[in-house]
Motif scaffolding. Structure first.
Motif, PDB file in Angstrom:
ATOM      1  N   VAL A   1      19.069  18.669 -12.005  1.00  0.00           N
ATOM      2  CA  VAL A   1      18.865  17.913 -10.762  1.00  0.00           C
ATOM      3  C   VAL A   1      19.240  18.765  -9.553  1.00  0.00           C
ATOM      4  CG1 VAL A   1      21.157  16.821 -10.551  1.00  0.00           C
ATOM      5  CG2 VAL A   1      19.108  15.615  -9.761  1.00  0.00           C
ATOM      6  N   GLY A   2      20.250  19.636  -9.701  1.00  0.00           N
ATOM      7  CA  GLY A   2      20.580  20.537  -8.607  1.00  0.00           C
ATOM      8  C   GLY A   2      19.476  21.542  -8.334  1.00  0.00           C
ATOM      9  N   LEU A   3      18.899  22.086  -9.407  1.00  0.00           N
ATOM     10  CA  LEU A   3      17.792  23.025  -9.247  1.00  0.00           C
ATOM     11  C   LEU A   3      16.555  22.329  -8.685  1.00  0.00           C
ATOM     12  CD1 LEU A   3      18.124  25.131 -12.527  1.00  0.00           C
ATOM     13  CD2 LEU A   3      18.800  25.776 -10.210  1.00  0.00           C
ATOM     14  N   SER A   4      16.346  21.070  -9.051  1.00  0.00           N
ATOM     15  CA  SER A   4      15.198  20.322  -8.518  1.00  0.00           C
ATOM     16  C   SER A   4      15.288  20.188  -7.007  1.00  0.00           C
ATOM     17  CB  SER A   4      15.135  18.927  -9.154  1.00  0.00           C
ATOM     18  OG  SER A   4      14.942  19.003 -10.537  1.00  0.00           O
ATOM     19  N   TRP A   5      16.466  19.824  -6.519  1.00  0.00           N
ATOM     20  CA  TRP A   5      16.644  19.656  -5.077  1.00  0.00           C
ATOM     21  C   TRP A   5      16.515  20.997  -4.363  1.00  0.00           C
ATOM     22  CZ3 TRP A   5      15.810  16.236  -1.761  1.00  0.00           C
ATOM     23  CH2 TRP A   5      16.437  16.195  -0.518  1.00  0.00           C
ATOM     24  N   LEU A   6      17.043  22.052  -4.975  1.00  0.00           N
ATOM     25  CA  LEU A   6      16.904  23.388  -4.403  1.00  0.00           C
ATOM     26  C   LEU A   6      15.437  23.798  -4.325  1.00  0.00           C
ATOM     27  CD1 LEU A   6      19.059  26.465  -5.267  1.00  0.00           C
ATOM     28  CD2 LEU A   6      16.600  26.641  -5.449  1.00  0.00           C
ATOM     29  N   ALA A   7      14.694  23.532  -5.395  1.00  0.00           N
ATOM     30  CA  ALA A   7      13.301  23.974  -5.463  1.00  0.00           C
ATOM     31  C   ALA A   7      12.431  23.236  -4.456  1.00  0.00           C
ATOM     32  CB  ALA A   7      12.755  23.777  -6.875  1.00  0.00           C
ATOM     33  N   ILE A   8      12.641  21.934  -4.273  1.00  0.00           N
ATOM     34  CA  ILE A   8      11.756  21.186  -3.375  1.00  0.00           C
ATOM     35  C   ILE A   8      11.980  21.603  -1.930  1.00  0.00           C
ATOM     36  CG2 ILE A   8      13.299  19.209  -3.087  1.00  0.00           C
ATOM     37  CD1 ILE A   8       9.425  19.286  -3.171  1.00  0.00           C
ATOM     38  N   VAL A   9      13.225  21.876  -1.553  1.00  0.00           N
ATOM     39  CA  VAL A   9      13.485  22.320  -0.183  1.00  0.00           C
ATOM     40  C   VAL A   9      12.792  23.645   0.083  1.00  0.00           C
ATOM     41  CG1 VAL A   9      15.288  23.047   1.423  1.00  0.00           C
ATOM     42  CG2 VAL A   9      15.645  21.041  -0.013  1.00  0.00           C
ATOM     43  N   ALA A  10      12.848  24.560  -0.890  1.00  0.00           N
ATOM     44  CA  ALA A  10      12.190  25.853  -0.715  1.00  0.00           C
ATOM     45  C   ALA A  10      10.676  25.707  -0.729  1.00  0.00           C
ATOM     46  CB  ALA A  10      12.638  26.807  -1.813  1.00  0.00           C
ATOM     47  N   ALA A  11      10.138  24.887  -1.642  1.00  0.00           N
ATOM     48  CA  ALA A  11       8.683  24.744  -1.753  1.00  0.00           C
ATOM     49  C   ALA A  11       8.091  24.080  -0.513  1.00  0.00           C
ATOM     50  CB  ALA A  11       8.340  23.936  -3.000  1.00  0.00           C
ATOM     51  N   GLU A  12       8.793  23.104   0.049  1.00  0.00           N
ATOM     52  CA  GLU A  12       8.255  22.401   1.215  1.00  0.00           C
ATOM     53  C   GLU A  12       8.165  23.297   2.440  1.00  0.00           C
ATOM     54  OE1 GLU A  12       9.611  17.784   0.271  1.00  0.00           O
ATOM     55  OE2 GLU A  12      10.866  19.064   1.527  1.00  0.00           O
ATOM     56  N   MET A  13       8.935  24.352   2.473  1.00  0.00           N
ATOM     57  CA  MET A  13       8.808  25.290   3.592  1.00  0.00           C
ATOM     58  C   MET A  13       7.443  25.960   3.606  1.00  0.00           C
ATOM     59  SD  MET A  13      12.533  27.154   3.762  1.00  0.00           S
ATOM     60  CE  MET A  13      14.015  26.224   4.145  1.00  0.00           C
ATOM     61  N   LEU A  14       6.807  26.023   2.434  1.00  0.00           N
ATOM     62  CA  LEU A  14       5.511  26.693   2.335  1.00  0.00           C
ATOM     63  C   LEU A  14       4.338  25.720   2.302  1.00  0.00           C
ATOM     64  CD1 LEU A  14       6.409  29.457  -0.297  1.00  0.00           C
ATOM     65  CD2 LEU A  14       6.423  29.620   2.207  1.00  0.00           C
ATOM     66  N   ILE A  15       4.520  24.547   1.702  1.00  0.00           N
ATOM     67  CA  ILE A  15       3.388  23.629   1.549  1.00  0.00           C
ATOM     68  C   ILE A  15       3.182  22.745   2.766  1.00  0.00           C
ATOM     69  CG2 ILE A  15       3.654  23.609  -0.952  1.00  0.00           C
ATOM     70  CD1 ILE A  15       4.902  20.855  -0.709  1.00  0.00           C
TER      71      ILE A  15
ATOM     72  N   TRP B   1      13.100   9.640   6.749  1.00  0.00           N
ATOM     73  CA  TRP B   1      11.778   9.716   6.105  1.00  0.00           C
ATOM     74  C   TRP B   1      11.543  11.101   5.523  1.00  0.00           C
ATOM     75  CZ3 TRP B   1      10.527   5.141   5.160  1.00  0.00           C
ATOM     76  CH2 TRP B   1      10.645   4.112   6.083  1.00  0.00           C
ATOM     77  N   GLN B   2      12.032  12.132   6.187  1.00  0.00           N
ATOM     78  CA  GLN B   2      11.889  13.488   5.652  1.00  0.00           C
ATOM     79  C   GLN B   2      12.604  13.613   4.303  1.00  0.00           C
ATOM     80  OE1 GLN B   2      10.025  15.658   7.249  1.00  0.00           O
ATOM     81  NE2 GLN B   2      10.062  15.167   9.423  1.00  0.00           N
ATOM     82  N   ILE B   3      13.827  13.110   4.250  1.00  0.00           N
ATOM     83  CA  ILE B   3      14.604  13.198   3.006  1.00  0.00           C
ATOM     84  C   ILE B   3      13.988  12.330   1.921  1.00  0.00           C
ATOM     85  CG2 ILE B   3      16.838  12.646   1.972  1.00  0.00           C
ATOM     86  CD1 ILE B   3      18.111  13.468   4.642  1.00  0.00           C
ATOM     87  N   LEU B   4      13.531  11.128   2.277  1.00  0.00           N
ATOM     88  CA  LEU B   4      12.931  10.248   1.276  1.00  0.00           C
ATOM     89  C   LEU B   4      11.652  10.844   0.705  1.00  0.00           C
ATOM     90  CD1 LEU B   4      13.467   6.744   2.938  1.00  0.00           C
ATOM     91  CD2 LEU B   4      14.589   7.641   0.889  1.00  0.00           C
ATOM     92  N   ALA B   5      10.864  11.518   1.546  1.00  0.00           N
ATOM     93  CA  ALA B   5       9.650  12.175   1.038  1.00  0.00           C
ATOM     94  C   ALA B   5      10.006  13.264   0.033  1.00  0.00           C
ATOM     95  CB  ALA B   5       8.851  12.758   2.205  1.00  0.00           C
ATOM     96  N   SER B   6      11.053  14.033   0.322  1.00  0.00           N
ATOM     97  CA  SER B   6      11.486  15.071  -0.618  1.00  0.00           C
ATOM     98  C   SER B   6      12.041  14.451  -1.898  1.00  0.00           C
ATOM     99  CB  SER B   6      12.551  15.958   0.035  1.00  0.00           C
ATOM    100  OG  SER B   6      12.035  16.611   1.183  1.00  0.00           O
ATOM    101  N   LEU B   7      12.815  13.376  -1.758  1.00  0.00           N
ATOM    102  CA  LEU B   7      13.382  12.717  -2.935  1.00  0.00           C
ATOM    103  C   LEU B   7      12.294  12.118  -3.820  1.00  0.00           C
ATOM    104  CD1 LEU B   7      16.536  10.936  -1.462  1.00  0.00           C
ATOM    105  CD2 LEU B   7      16.486  12.839  -3.085  1.00  0.00           C
ATOM    106  N   GLU B   8      11.224  11.646  -3.217  1.00  0.00           N
ATOM    107  CA  GLU B   8      10.128  11.102  -4.024  1.00  0.00           C
ATOM    108  C   GLU B   8       9.509  12.187  -4.897  1.00  0.00           C
ATOM    109  OE1 GLU B   8       5.926   8.612  -3.473  1.00  0.00           O
ATOM    110  OE2 GLU B   8       6.940   9.485  -1.729  1.00  0.00           O
ATOM    111  N   ARG B   9       9.275  13.364  -4.331  1.00  0.00           N
ATOM    112  CA  ARG B   9       8.737  14.470  -5.119  1.00  0.00           C
ATOM    113  C   ARG B   9       9.724  14.887  -6.208  1.00  0.00           C
ATOM    114  NH1 ARG B   9       7.485  16.500   0.402  1.00  0.00           N
ATOM    115  NH2 ARG B   9       5.291  16.020   0.825  1.00  0.00           N
ATOM    116  N   VAL B  10      11.005  14.919  -5.863  1.00  0.00           N
ATOM    117  CA  VAL B  10      12.026  15.282  -6.852  1.00  0.00           C
ATOM    118  C   VAL B  10      12.060  14.267  -7.982  1.00  0.00           C
ATOM    119  CG1 VAL B  10      14.517  15.475  -7.213  1.00  0.00           C
ATOM    120  CG2 VAL B  10      13.455  16.621  -5.271  1.00  0.00           C
ATOM    121  N   ALA B  11      11.928  12.990  -7.656  1.00  0.00           N
ATOM    122  CA  ALA B  11      11.973  11.943  -8.687  1.00  0.00           C
ATOM    123  C   ALA B  11      10.861  12.131  -9.703  1.00  0.00           C
ATOM    124  CB  ALA B  11      11.881  10.568  -8.034  1.00  0.00           C
TER     125      ALA B  11
END
Length: 284
Positions: free
Chosen positions: A217-231, A88-98
């Motif tokens: 797409v690589g930068l998108s995945w990188l950005a969401i992992v970093a952003a979620e640490m703060l939000i 569920w953690q990964i799917l939530a991140s993938l939804e934002r990336v999508a």
């Protein structure tokens, strides 16, 4: 001919027919699967040896497996709130990336076509793009939080603003590098704007476009992992930060493995689509 002879003949025919397939599979296994398996095994052994000593700071792979076994075998548990499984953690991140990546694809290709086709637009917009693309992804997060007043659209905006630049740049380069012969053919055939766009422009620039899409797409995945640490909230980035606060190093290592695997799969997916569309000319 006896039944045994017929059976032997049939077996030989079947084995002869499947022999090329088995040879191809064996070749793929030896050339593509075996090298990374061997390297990963060697790295795992080295990691185990280096981190098994009493004074080691990081846990060895055996301990990581023991500590995170429940997360591995039960990735879809849901105890409410942020206490959910890794899936569920990964799917939530993938939804934002999508969402963010899809917006970046549409806007990036459109702006790339504009910059590539129009010299005036290139001279006016290219300096702006070159300045904005150097801003780190997380530097956009405070502005997006102030503007959207919500974490989810802020994260989507960070993904969008991070992924759009390589798409714009690669698309514009592809448009500018369309051979002049293609343009002359369009003039001879008297193609209208839409026909020229769909039949000449996009196919000719597709290898460049998909190169930008892979980077994006690589930068998108990188950005969401970093952003979620703060939000905060549900997401693999926040899971890593929460595990750090709880000093659960094994959970962090498992999450990093999943992050790498998902990023690799996303890149392979875009590359596969690109190779299908461009017939292999987008490799690299």
């Amino acid at each position: 001919m006896s039944s045994m002879q017929r059976s032997n003949t049939l077996a030989k025919a079947v084995s002869f027919r499947w022999a090329p397939d088995f040879a191809a599979i064996q070749q793929v296994l030896v050339q593509r699967v075996l090298p990374p398996v061997v390297i990963i095994a060697l790295l795992g052994i080295l990691w185990e040896l280096l981190c098994s000593s009493p004074g080691a700071v990081l846990p060895p792979p055996s301990q990581v497996l023991r500590d995170t076994w429940e997360l591995i075998v039960n990735p879809f548990y849901n105890h409410g709130g942020n206490d959910v499984g890794m899936a569920w953690q990964i799917l939530a991140s993938l939804e934002r990336v999508a969402y963010g990546y899809s917006l970046a694809v549409v806007a990036g290709i459109a702006l790339g076509v504009l910059v590539g086709q129009s010299t005036w637009a290139m001279r006016g917009l290219d300096p702006v793009f070159q300045v904005l693309r150097t801003v780190p992804p997380l530097a956009w997060l405070p502005i997006s939080l102030a503007g959207f007043q919500d974490s989810t659209p802020s994260a989507i905006f960070v993904i969008f603003i991070t992924a759009i630049w390589p798409i714009i740049i690669n698309t514009s380069v592809g448009i500018r590098n369309i051979p002049e012969d293609y343009r002359n053919v369009a003039r001879v055939l008297r193609l209208n704007g839409m026909e020229y766009f769909t039949r000449i422009m996009l196919p000719a620039a597709a290898p460049y476009i998909f190169s930008g899409l892979r980077i994006g797409v690589g930068l998108s995945w990188l950005a969401i992992v970093a952003a979620e640490m703060l939000i905060g909230g549900v997401g693999i980035g926040f899971f890593i930060w929460d595990a750090w606060n709880a000093s659960m190093i094994s959970d962090i290592i498992l999450a990093l493995v999943y992050v790498g695997i998902v990023g690799f799969v996303l890149d392979r997916m875009v590359a596969f689509i690109g190779n299908r569309v461009t017939r292999g000319t987008a490799q690299g």
